[in-house]
Design a protein around this motif. Sequence first.
Motif, PDB file in Angstrom:
ATOM      1  N   GLY A   1      17.738  29.326  -5.887  1.00 54.30           N
ATOM      2  CA  GLY A   1      17.029  30.397  -4.990  1.00 54.30           C
ATOM      3  C   GLY A   1      16.436  31.419  -5.711  1.00 54.30           C
TER       4      GLY A   1
ATOM      5  N   GLY B   1      14.157  31.356  -8.271  1.00 50.75           N
ATOM      6  CA  GLY B   1      12.882  30.643  -8.007  1.00 50.75           C
ATOM      7  C   GLY B   1      11.851  30.263  -9.259  1.00 50.75           C
ATOM      8  N   LYS B   2      12.986  29.647 -10.130  1.00 47.89           N
ATOM      9  CA  LYS B   2      12.951  28.295 -10.745  1.00 47.89           C
ATOM     10  C   LYS B   2      11.580  27.779 -11.101  1.00 47.89           C
ATOM     11  N   THR B   3      11.766  27.155  -9.515  1.00 49.45           N
ATOM     12  CA  THR B   3      11.728  25.604  -9.341  1.00 49.45           C
ATOM     13  C   THR B   3      10.221  26.085  -8.758  1.00 49.45           C
ATOM     14  N   THR B   4      10.481  27.128  -7.972  1.00 56.29           N
ATOM     15  CA  THR B   4       8.350  27.915  -7.424  1.00 56.29           C
ATOM     16  C   THR B   4       7.785  28.134  -8.695  1.00 56.29           C
TER      17      THR B   4
ATOM     18  N   GLN C   1      13.941  24.698   3.539  1.00 53.15           N
ATOM     19  CA  GLN C   1      12.784  25.707   3.781  1.00 53.15           C
ATOM     20  C   GLN C   1      14.004  26.612   2.128  1.00 53.15           C
TER      21      GLN C   1
ATOM     22  N   SER D   1      15.812  26.571  -1.411  1.00 56.52           N
ATOM     23  CA  SER D   1      15.839  25.870  -2.747  1.00 56.52           C
ATOM     24  C   SER D   1      17.011  25.356  -3.108  1.00 56.52           C
TER      25      SER D   1
ATOM     26  N   GLY E   1      19.182  23.791  -5.100  1.00 52.48           N
ATOM     27  CA  GLY E   1      20.469  24.576  -4.769  1.00 52.48           C
ATOM     28  C   GLY E   1      21.385  25.009  -4.233  1.00 52.48           C
TER      29      GLY E   1
END
Length: 502
Positions: free
Chosen positions: A47, A49-52, A388, A390, A392
């Motif tokens: 959560g 923010g890596k994928t975002t 909504q 992440s 993981g």
Amino acid sequence: MSLASAVVAPRLEFRNLTVDFGATRALNAITASIQPGEIVGLLGHNGAGKTTLFNVVAGANPATSGTFLLGYEEISQKITPREIASKGVTVLYQDPALTGNLSVLDNLYLAQLAPFSRPDRAQAAAALERVGSDLDLDQLVDTLSLGERQLVALARGLLGKDMKVLLLDEPTAALGLKETEALHSLIRKFAKEGVAVVYVSHRLPDILQVCQRIIILSAGEIVADGPVTDYDARKLARALAPGLLEVERSELVLGQALLSVKHAGTPLSFREGEVVGLFGMAGGEQFAILERLFGLKGKYSTVLSGLLLEVSNPLSAMKQGIHLVPADREKDGLISGMSAAENTFLPWYRTIAGRGWWVSRDTGNADYDSARERLNILGPTRASTIDQFSGGNRQKHLIARWMFVKRPKILLLAQPTQGVDVGAKADIVRAVRAMAAQGTIVIVASAESDEIASICDRSYILFHDHVRERTAAKGFDEQLLADLLDLAQPQPHSQPDLLQKN
Ligand SMILES: Nc1ncnc2c1ncn2[C@@H]1O[C@H](COP(=O)(O)OP(=O)(O)OP(=O)(O)O)[C@@H](O)[C@H]1O
């Protein structure tokens, strides 16, 4: 700053990049630049923010404010994934987005800017050669292994253009040792050719091995950015989860219940009080054993403390207190559109609701909140849809469902710590060991020797019909790997059942 970085434009540069999802700020004013040839590990808790960040660069999610540049070119918010790909940006996911019922050749051309242009076989073969693959261009993608599909996705990024930026999102999570090593040498080769690489993984040894620099994200902000030489495995784990406590191993107290399972004629035994591993190759027989015990392969009988234990399907397994945390957690079990709390309670509504069909809001909320705290689940509220959260944090919900809503008698865990952050890993290990100590039989199947070594007291090593058994001791991790490699060697006088004790 070195002379080179003073004169060369960064390959990828973020300037005050911010992304909001409603009230959630997923990225907050990210500013960083990555030079040609750099391999940067991007780490952070689930959560963070890596994928975002990857989705913004891939053109899949516009930034709310701020911008990013490729070389000197500022990229418009309106860019599409296809346009960004044509500028030399490739994103490689754990399971690459390819179309299974089309050929390798068609897949290579699907994402091109002019998707209906005639595929050029020579160009396609050259791209495959650059990733070290000699796959048949006409083979259906459905017939390829995961490692081969990743090579196709990488080759697609080289087709008719130079790859400039390579973003890797947990690419090795489902790969075996050999494929992981092959992918790593390919990454190094691309970097030597000037590609800027950003590598996301929760497998810290992979990051330490391949990356030159490490950026740590926390709650959407960069909290550390420095050379990999600043870290070793322990320091990195502490930087990612400052409150991390070592998991203490208390002395084993073995209970009465003894589960006995036959694998290719060899008896495997599991006793309450200890955590036992089943270690093998990626996709190996260890996972099939768990599925059989959970009734996923039809009727199955075995022996528990001298009595016959029969399961006919997952429902009958659950009724007897057998719970399975599956390996493919995105596919097996979370229902899009339902809330986080509903997803956690889903299989249990009937059993814990008592006379009615619903769980009282207070009981449900308290149980959900306690599971959430134990696994440090981050994200929106319990009433938000599971989508909504992440990746993981979605996984953590499934672990909560099978571990914390109802206490299992037999707990089957397939790669339980894969894809979760280092803090949650420690929480899972602690919870699993506590469950065993309180009388649950725990079996952990994995293709990762370090995962088995971090949770288990003893492990069976499986390769096809061959079985070896090893008890945890110093160097357990390396020993498991050595055993597996040894079993995988062609055996000159191989016997069908080979049970060796260390
Ligand atoms: N579609 C969405 N709607 C609302 N919030 C979202 C959405 N996608 C992500 N978020 C939120 O944005 C934040 C960052 O999520 P992101 O997926 O980027 O994390 P991550 O670092 O990749 O985590 P993981 O390691 O679990 O994959 C999280 O708080 C998440 O809940």
